[in-house]
Design a protein around this motif. Structure first.
Motif, PDB file in Angstrom:
ATOM      1  N   ARG A   4      49.501  47.101  26.462  1.00 28.71           N
ATOM      2  CA  ARG A   4      48.681  46.595  27.390  1.00 28.71           C
ATOM      3  C   ARG A   4      48.934  46.977  28.668  1.00 28.71           C
ATOM      4  O   ARG A   4      50.127  46.956  28.875  1.00 28.71           O
ATOM      5  CB  ARG A   4      48.460  44.990  27.312  1.00 28.71           C
ATOM      6  CG  ARG A   4      48.018  44.541  25.637  1.00 28.71           C
ATOM      7  CD  ARG A   4      47.702  43.219  25.792  1.00 28.71           C
ATOM      8  NE  ARG A   4      46.734  42.798  26.737  1.00 28.71           N
ATOM      9  CZ  ARG A   4      46.090  41.628  26.850  1.00 28.71           C
ATOM     10  NH1 ARG A   4      46.441  40.755  26.037  1.00 28.71           N
ATOM     11  NH2 ARG A   4      45.248  41.364  27.670  1.00 28.71           N
ATOM     12  N   LYS A   5      48.066  46.896  29.351  1.00 24.30           N
ATOM     13  CA  LYS A   5      48.506  47.491  30.780  1.00 24.30           C
ATOM     14  C   LYS A   5      48.725  46.289  31.800  1.00 24.30           C
ATOM     15  O   LYS A   5      48.088  45.205  31.486  1.00 24.30           O
ATOM     16  CB  LYS A   5      47.339  48.284  31.672  1.00 24.30           C
ATOM     17  CG  LYS A   5      47.592  48.962  32.756  1.00 24.30           C
ATOM     18  CD  LYS A   5      46.160  49.495  33.391  1.00 24.30           C
ATOM     19  CE  LYS A   5      46.271  50.929  32.834  1.00 24.30           C
ATOM     20  NZ  LYS A   5      45.043  51.859  33.559  1.00 24.30           N
ATOM     21  N   CYS A   6      49.423  46.415  32.762  1.00 22.34           N
ATOM     22  CA  CYS A   6      49.896  45.017  33.656  1.00 22.34           C
ATOM     23  C   CYS A   6      48.614  44.803  34.398  1.00 22.34           C
ATOM     24  O   CYS A   6      47.981  45.744  34.705  1.00 22.34           O
ATOM     25  CB  CYS A   6      50.831  45.541  34.630  1.00 22.34           C
ATOM     26  SG  CYS A   6      51.312  44.345  35.896  1.00 22.34           S
ATOM     27  N   GLN A   7      48.141  43.756  34.382  1.00 20.03           N
ATOM     28  CA  GLN A   7      47.157  42.980  34.752  1.00 20.03           C
ATOM     29  C   GLN A   7      47.161  42.607  36.401  1.00 20.03           C
ATOM     30  O   GLN A   7      46.153  42.528  37.209  1.00 20.03           O
ATOM     31  CB  GLN A   7      46.484  41.681  34.197  1.00 20.03           C
ATOM     32  CG  GLN A   7      46.155  41.901  32.656  1.00 20.03           C
ATOM     33  CD  GLN A   7      44.784  42.572  32.452  1.00 20.03           C
ATOM     34  OE1 GLN A   7      43.966  42.019  33.093  1.00 20.03           O
ATOM     35  NE2 GLN A   7      44.605  43.423  31.495  1.00 20.03           N
ATOM     36  N   VAL A   8      48.178  42.651  37.048  1.00 20.95           N
ATOM     37  CA  VAL A   8      48.578  42.591  38.318  1.00 20.95           C
ATOM     38  C   VAL A   8      48.407  44.090  39.210  1.00 20.95           C
ATOM     39  O   VAL A   8      47.511  44.231  40.030  1.00 20.95           O
ATOM     40  CB  VAL A   8      49.903  42.130  38.626  1.00 20.95           C
ATOM     41  CG1 VAL A   8      50.060  41.806  40.020  1.00 20.95           C
ATOM     42  CG2 VAL A   8      49.907  40.635  37.726  1.00 20.95           C
ATOM     43  N   CYS A   9      49.265  44.985  38.830  1.00 20.26           N
ATOM     44  CA  CYS A   9      49.220  46.150  39.370  1.00 20.26           C
ATOM     45  C   CYS A   9      48.215  47.148  38.786  1.00 20.26           C
ATOM     46  O   CYS A   9      47.971  48.213  39.410  1.00 20.26           O
ATOM     47  CB  CYS A   9      50.528  46.940  39.660  1.00 20.26           C
ATOM     48  SG  CYS A   9      51.284  47.551  37.792  1.00 20.26           S
ATOM     49  N   ASP A  10      47.908  46.876  37.493  1.00 21.57           N
ATOM     50  CA  ASP A  10      46.993  47.947  36.808  1.00 21.57           C
ATOM     51  C   ASP A  10      47.430  49.222  36.688  1.00 21.57           C
ATOM     52  O   ASP A  10      46.602  50.285  36.597  1.00 21.57           O
ATOM     53  CB  ASP A  10      45.528  47.793  37.664  1.00 21.57           C
ATOM     54  CG  ASP A  10      44.314  47.999  36.599  1.00 21.57           C
ATOM     55  OD1 ASP A  10      44.418  47.796  35.221  1.00 21.57           O
ATOM     56  OD2 ASP A  10      43.288  48.732  36.965  1.00 21.57           O
ATOM     57  N   GLU A  11      48.930  49.409  36.630  1.00 20.75           N
ATOM     58  CA  GLU A  11      49.197  50.688  36.586  1.00 20.75           C
ATOM     59  C   GLU A  11      50.328  50.750  35.291  1.00 20.75           C
ATOM     60  O   GLU A  11      50.082  51.609  34.597  1.00 20.75           O
ATOM     61  CB  GLU A  11      50.195  51.119  37.655  1.00 20.75           C
ATOM     62  CG  GLU A  11      49.152  51.229  38.798  1.00 20.75           C
ATOM     63  CD  GLU A  11      49.843  51.304  40.356  1.00 20.75           C
ATOM     64  OE1 GLU A  11      50.979  51.553  40.336  1.00 20.75           O
ATOM     65  OE2 GLU A  11      49.108  51.591  41.343  1.00 20.75           O
ATOM     66  N   ALA A  12      51.188  49.981  35.419  1.00 25.19           N
ATOM     67  CA  ALA A  12      52.425  50.189  34.564  1.00 25.19           C
ATOM     68  C   ALA A  12      51.658  49.433  33.028  1.00 25.19           C
ATOM     69  O   ALA A  12      51.195  48.550  33.125  1.00 25.19           O
ATOM     70  CB  ALA A  12      53.554  49.684  34.783  1.00 25.19           C
ATOM     71  N   GLN A  13      52.665  49.701  32.029  1.00 26.69           N
ATOM     72  CA  GLN A  13      52.648  49.110  30.665  1.00 26.69           C
ATOM     73  C   GLN A  13      53.202  47.569  30.925  1.00 26.69           C
ATOM     74  O   GLN A  13      54.213  47.718  31.298  1.00 26.69           O
ATOM     75  CB  GLN A  13      53.370  49.891  29.459  1.00 26.69           C
ATOM     76  CG  GLN A  13      53.026  49.169  28.222  1.00 26.69           C
ATOM     77  CD  GLN A  13      53.796  50.183  27.389  1.00 26.69           C
ATOM     78  OE1 GLN A  13      54.068  51.198  27.326  1.00 26.69           O
ATOM     79  NE2 GLN A  13      54.236  49.446  26.206  1.00 26.69           N
ATOM     80  N   SER A  14      52.629  46.738  30.365  1.00 31.33           N
ATOM     81  CA  SER A  14      52.944  45.387  30.446  1.00 31.33           C
ATOM     82  C   SER A  14      54.039  45.226  29.510  1.00 31.33           C
ATOM     83  O   SER A  14      54.265  45.572  28.439  1.00 31.33           O
ATOM     84  CB  SER A  14      51.899  44.489  30.257  1.00 31.33           C
ATOM     85  OG  SER A  14      51.507  44.095  29.175  1.00 31.33           O
ATOM     86  N   LYS A  15      55.167  44.174  29.931  1.00 26.67           N
ATOM     87  CA  LYS A  15      56.310  44.096  29.076  1.00 26.67           C
ATOM     88  C   LYS A  15      56.401  42.426  28.849  1.00 26.67           C
ATOM     89  O   LYS A  15      57.089  42.154  28.070  1.00 26.67           O
ATOM     90  CB  LYS A  15      57.675  44.569  29.527  1.00 26.67           C
ATOM     91  CG  LYS A  15      57.587  45.930  29.831  1.00 26.67           C
ATOM     92  CD  LYS A  15      58.975  46.551  30.768  1.00 26.67           C
ATOM     93  CE  LYS A  15      59.227  47.911  30.707  1.00 26.67           C
ATOM     94  NZ  LYS A  15      60.283  48.305  31.777  1.00 26.67           N
ATOM     95  N   TYR A  16      55.712  41.951  29.702  1.00 28.59           N
ATOM     96  CA  TYR A  16      55.668  40.258  29.574  1.00 28.59           C
ATOM     97  C   TYR A  16      54.464  39.559  29.769  1.00 28.59           C
ATOM     98  O   TYR A  16      53.525  40.551  30.084  1.00 28.59           O
ATOM     99  CB  TYR A  16      56.519  39.775  30.713  1.00 28.59           C
ATOM    100  CG  TYR A  16      57.926  40.711  31.002  1.00 28.59           C
ATOM    101  CD1 TYR A  16      59.099  40.556  30.342  1.00 28.59           C
ATOM    102  CD2 TYR A  16      57.916  41.810  32.058  1.00 28.59           C
ATOM    103  CE1 TYR A  16      60.231  41.081  30.511  1.00 28.59           C
ATOM    104  CE2 TYR A  16      58.863  42.635  32.191  1.00 28.59           C
ATOM    105  CZ  TYR A  16      60.097  42.111  31.455  1.00 28.59           C
ATOM    106  OH  TYR A  16      61.432  42.944  31.598  1.00 28.59           O
ATOM    107  N   LYS A  17      54.354  38.516  29.637  1.00 32.97           N
ATOM    108  CA  LYS A  17      53.095  37.673  29.809  1.00 32.97           C
ATOM    109  C   LYS A  17      53.441  36.287  30.601  1.00 32.97           C
ATOM    110  O   LYS A  17      54.466  35.672  30.235  1.00 32.97           O
ATOM    111  CB  LYS A  17      52.617  36.907  28.376  1.00 32.97           C
ATOM    112  CG  LYS A  17      51.973  38.213  27.665  1.00 32.97           C
ATOM    113  CD  LYS A  17      51.386  37.746  26.276  1.00 32.97           C
ATOM    114  CE  LYS A  17      50.724  38.674  25.401  1.00 32.97           C
ATOM    115  NZ  LYS A  17      50.164  38.165  24.198  1.00 32.97           N
ATOM    116  N   CYS A  18      52.638  36.054  31.554  1.00 32.99           N
ATOM    117  CA  CYS A  18      52.950  34.779  32.313  1.00 32.99           C
ATOM    118  C   CYS A  18      52.958  33.528  31.325  1.00 32.99           C
ATOM    119  O   CYS A  18      51.904  33.533  30.504  1.00 32.99           O
ATOM    120  CB  CYS A  18      51.634  34.630  33.284  1.00 32.99           C
ATOM    121  SG  CYS A  18      51.516  33.067  34.004  1.00 32.99           S
TER     122      CYS A  18
END
Length: 135
Positions: A4-18
């Motif tokens: 999944r893509k980071c929903q904050v920067c919309d650039e990097a692959q996400s590694k974590y979830k809030c």
């Protein structure tokens, strides 16, 4: 389901979830940016809790004429993860309008008043474009 893509920067692959709202993010920097505005805990019950303890809520029954107009879980997640909507919520005037609507025993009247203001109309249009099917 792939990465999944980071929903904050919309650039990097996400590694974590809030831990509160479960939106994916990629780094501490993005997590801190996300937490600038209190997020909503996704609850299985109909009662959502805000992370800020200072928000009051007026309990009132709701009636839906058209069940098709009720938001689905993915639509709520889209709203919660939209950086554009989170940025809009930093506006103090908009925050006050939303608090007035939420805290009023006559929320419909407060909503009508808010819709007369450009800041609120722009905000609602952002929400509608986020939850509407892309064509």
């Amino acid at each position: 389901m792939g990465p999944r893509k980071c929903q904050v920067c919309d650039e990097a692959q996400s590694k974590y979830k809030c831990p509160t709202c479960l939106i994916p993010y990629c780094s501490l920097i993005c997590f801190k940016k996300h937490k600038e505005i209190p997020c909503v805990k996704l609850a299985s019950s109909s009662e959502a809790k805000l992370t800020s303890g200072s928000v009051s809520h007026v309990e009132r029954p709701y009636h839906v004429d058209e069940p098709s107009e009720v938001l689905q879980q993915l639509q709520f997640e889209s709203i919660a993860s939209s950086s554009e909507i989170r940025d809009a919520l930093k506006d103090e005037e908009l925050q006050k309008l939303i608090q007035n609507i939420d805290g009023s025993p006559d929320a419909g009247s407060e909503l009508d008043k808010a819709m007369e203001l450009e800041v609120f109309r722009i905000f609602t249009n952002k929400i509608l474009s986020t939850i509407s099917p892309q064509q």
